[in-house]
Design an enzyme around this catalytic site. Sequence first.
Site, PDB file in Angstrom:
ATOM      1  N   TYR A   1      13.649  -5.375 -63.587  1.00 48.68           N
ATOM      2  CA  TYR A   1      14.826  -4.528 -63.315  1.00 48.68           C
ATOM      3  C   TYR A   1      15.352  -3.930 -64.617  1.00 48.68           C
ATOM      4  O   TYR A   1      15.566  -2.717 -64.711  1.00 48.68           O
ATOM      5  CB  TYR A   1      15.917  -5.365 -62.633  1.00 48.68           C
ATOM      6  CG  TYR A   1      17.247  -4.642 -62.505  1.00 48.68           C
ATOM      7  CD1 TYR A   1      17.480  -3.745 -61.468  1.00 48.68           C
ATOM      8  CD2 TYR A   1      18.272  -4.847 -63.432  1.00 48.68           C
ATOM      9  CE1 TYR A   1      18.702  -3.080 -61.354  1.00 48.68           C
ATOM     10  CE2 TYR A   1      19.485  -4.190 -63.330  1.00 48.68           C
ATOM     11  CZ  TYR A   1      19.695  -3.308 -62.285  1.00 48.68           C
ATOM     12  OH  TYR A   1      20.905  -2.635 -62.179  1.00 48.68           O
TER      13      TYR A   1
ATOM     14  N   SER B   1      22.354   1.025 -66.277  1.00 46.75           N
ATOM     15  CA  SER B   1      23.030  -0.274 -66.269  1.00 46.75           C
ATOM     16  C   SER B   1      23.307  -0.686 -67.711  1.00 46.75           C
ATOM     17  O   SER B   1      22.576  -0.251 -68.620  1.00 46.75           O
ATOM     18  CB  SER B   1      22.114  -1.318 -65.629  1.00 46.75           C
ATOM     19  OG  SER B   1      22.636  -2.619 -65.823  1.00 46.75           O
TER      20      SER B   1
HETATM   21  N1  LIG Z   1      26.509  -3.743 -59.070  1.00 48.47           N
HETATM   22  C1  LIG Z   1      26.196  -3.911 -60.332  1.00 48.47           C
HETATM   23  O1  LIG Z   1      26.563  -4.922 -60.956  1.00 48.47           O
HETATM   24  C2  LIG Z   1      25.398  -2.851 -61.046  1.00 48.47           C
HETATM   25  C3  LIG Z   1      25.362  -2.904 -62.436  1.00 48.47           C
HETATM   26  C4  LIG Z   1      24.613  -1.947 -63.124  1.00 48.47           C
HETATM   27  C5  LIG Z   1      23.920  -0.981 -62.418  1.00 48.47           C
HETATM   28  N2  LIG Z   1      23.979  -0.950 -61.060  1.00 48.47           N
HETATM   29  C6  LIG Z   1      23.196   0.076 -60.355  1.00 48.47           C
HETATM   30  O2  LIG Z   1      24.009   0.750 -59.430  1.00 48.47           O
HETATM   31  C7  LIG Z   1      23.196   1.304 -58.403  1.00 48.47           C
HETATM   32  C8  LIG Z   1      23.810   0.986 -57.045  1.00 48.47           C
HETATM   33  O3  LIG Z   1      23.753  -0.407 -56.823  1.00 48.47           O
HETATM   34  P1  LIG Z   1      24.913  -1.238 -56.088  1.00 48.47           P
HETATM   35  O4  LIG Z   1      25.409  -2.245 -57.023  1.00 48.47           O
HETATM   36  O5  LIG Z   1      25.857  -0.282 -55.472  1.00 48.47           O
HETATM   37  O6  LIG Z   1      24.078  -2.051 -54.984  1.00 48.47           O
HETATM   38  P2  LIG Z   1      23.799  -1.751 -53.425  1.00 48.47           P
HETATM   39  O7  LIG Z   1      25.068  -1.761 -52.656  1.00 48.47           O
HETATM   40  O8  LIG Z   1      22.710  -2.681 -53.039  1.00 48.47           O
HETATM   41  O9  LIG Z   1      23.299  -0.247 -53.450  1.00 48.47           O
HETATM   42  C9  LIG Z   1      21.962   0.108 -53.641  1.00 48.47           C
HETATM   43  C10 LIG Z   1      21.707   1.313 -52.751  1.00 48.47           C
HETATM   44  O10 LIG Z   1      20.376   1.771 -53.009  1.00 48.47           O
HETATM   45  C11 LIG Z   1      19.794   2.129 -51.772  1.00 48.47           C
HETATM   46  N3  LIG Z   1      18.356   1.951 -51.829  1.00 48.47           N
HETATM   47  C12 LIG Z   1      17.662   0.841 -52.192  1.00 48.47           C
HETATM   48  N4  LIG Z   1      16.347   1.041 -52.029  1.00 48.47           N
HETATM   49  C13 LIG Z   1      16.215   2.302 -51.524  1.00 48.47           C
HETATM   50  C14 LIG Z   1      15.101   3.075 -51.110  1.00 48.47           C
HETATM   51  N5  LIG Z   1      13.844   2.608 -51.149  1.00 48.47           N
HETATM   52  N6  LIG Z   1      15.319   4.334 -50.662  1.00 48.47           N
HETATM   53  C15 LIG Z   1      16.581   4.824 -50.589  1.00 48.47           C
HETATM   54  N7  LIG Z   1      17.678   4.132 -50.950  1.00 48.47           N
HETATM   55  C16 LIG Z   1      17.486   2.894 -51.417  1.00 48.47           C
HETATM   56  C17 LIG Z   1      20.406   1.188 -50.741  1.00 48.47           C
HETATM   57  O11 LIG Z   1      20.417   1.807 -49.457  1.00 48.47           O
HETATM   58  P3  LIG Z   1      19.398   1.334 -48.260  1.00 48.47           P
HETATM   59  O12 LIG Z   1      19.232  -0.141 -48.409  1.00 48.47           O
HETATM   60  O13 LIG Z   1      20.092   1.769 -47.022  1.00 48.47           O
HETATM   61  O14 LIG Z   1      18.143   2.098 -48.515  1.00 48.47           O
HETATM   62  C18 LIG Z   1      21.811   0.974 -51.269  1.00 48.47           C
HETATM   63  O15 LIG Z   1      22.750   1.802 -50.651  1.00 48.47           O
HETATM   64  C19 LIG Z   1      21.799   0.704 -58.603  1.00 48.47           C
HETATM   65  O16 LIG Z   1      20.960   1.636 -59.246  1.00 48.47           O
HETATM   66  C20 LIG Z   1      22.062  -0.461 -59.524  1.00 48.47           C
HETATM   67  O17 LIG Z   1      20.947  -0.798 -60.293  1.00 48.47           O
HETATM   68  C21 LIG Z   1      24.700  -1.870 -60.355  1.00 48.47           C
END
Ligand SMILES: NC(=O)c1ccc[n+]([C@@H]2O[C@H](COP(=O)([O-])OP(=O)(O)OC[C@H]3O[C@@H](n4cnc5c(N)ncnc54)[C@H](OP(=O)(O)O)[C@@H]3O)[C@@H](O)[C@H]2O)c1
Length: 251
Positions: A151, A138
């Site tokens: 986080y 991130s």
């Molecule tokens: N969106 C942003 O602004 C942003 C910015 C910087 C970095 N990121 C990073 O991008 C990545 C994806 O996030 P996102 O923004 O796409 O949010 P998201 O839609 O909430 O995606 C997170 C994914 O992680 C999975 N997950 C969570 N806990 C888990 C577990 N215990 N076991 C297996 N899978 C798990 C969830 O699937 P289930 O709930 O089905 O398990 C979900 O599909 C993350 O690492 C996040 O930190 C996001």
Amino acid sequence: MKLKGNTIFITGGGSGIGRGLAEALHRSGNQVIISGRRQAALAAVTAANPGMKALELDITDPKSIEQAAKKLIAEFPALNVLINNAGIMSPDHVQKTVDDAQVSSIVTTNLLGPIRMTSALIEHLKQQPDASVINVTSGLAFVPLAITATYCATKAALHSYTLSLRYLLRDTRVRVLEIAPPYVQTELMGPEQAKDPRAMPLKDFIEETMRVLGTDADEVLTQPVAFLRNGAGPRDAEFTAQFNDRMAGEH
Ligand SMILES: NC(=O)c1ccc[n+]([C@@H]2O[C@H](COP(=O)([O-])OP(=O)(O)OC[C@H]3O[C@@H](n4cnc5c(N)ncnc54)[C@H](OP(=O)(O)O)[C@@H]3O)[C@@H](O)[C@H]2O)c1
């Protein structure tokens, strides 16, 4: 990295960035296997993308990781790309007594998860003609948003781990990449985030990320994250205060 002909396992492909990447990589000619806890979310994505496969995984559970790795290696012996994308984010109020279950869960998911998943697949990846481990960190790995301190600490640690892994694998056929997203319209922090005009639209983020992934860059950065990436360094404390003051003012 090459953008076609890979067999790619992605953690958390049922929503958000993981789903976006999985679909873009599926369209560009890769065998993609998504994973996560929510079966219904996984089923919706595979139904919309014929040929894509899914695997149930709880990244906080070492047994689940071992089982997933075994299954992957048996069913997809050509597996050559691991994308450590699954993550969780929530405000944790570290200026007060913290909720131990909450902060443990953030560390176990965001930091131990990728370390364990990589460990379970690394010897297999080394045997492939070319392979990649891609860690999703991130912009907040470089400058923390204080209200989500744990986080940000896990993402800073994952960045550090990524540097070590890249160094240690420098003489192998395994490349180690990092995707450091900016603030993107997903539901990571709840449904409001997906509509927040300050966040980068998911579609734009995926398009730009795919473009940079196709180059030789080790760090996959998009324009809106540059100010955070460049904020790290000897003056990071001052930059952190300015950034957090600005973010607090916007709420
Ligand atoms: N969106 C942003 O602004 C942003 C910015 C910087 C970095 N990121 C990073 O991008 C990545 C994806 O996030 P996102 O923004 O796409 O949010 P998201 O839609 O909430 O995606 C997170 C994914 O992680 C999975 N997950 C969570 N806990 C888990 C577990 N215990 N076991 C297996 N899978 C798990 C969830 O699937 P289930 O709930 O089905 O398990 C979900 O599909 C993350 O690492 C996040 O930190 C996001």
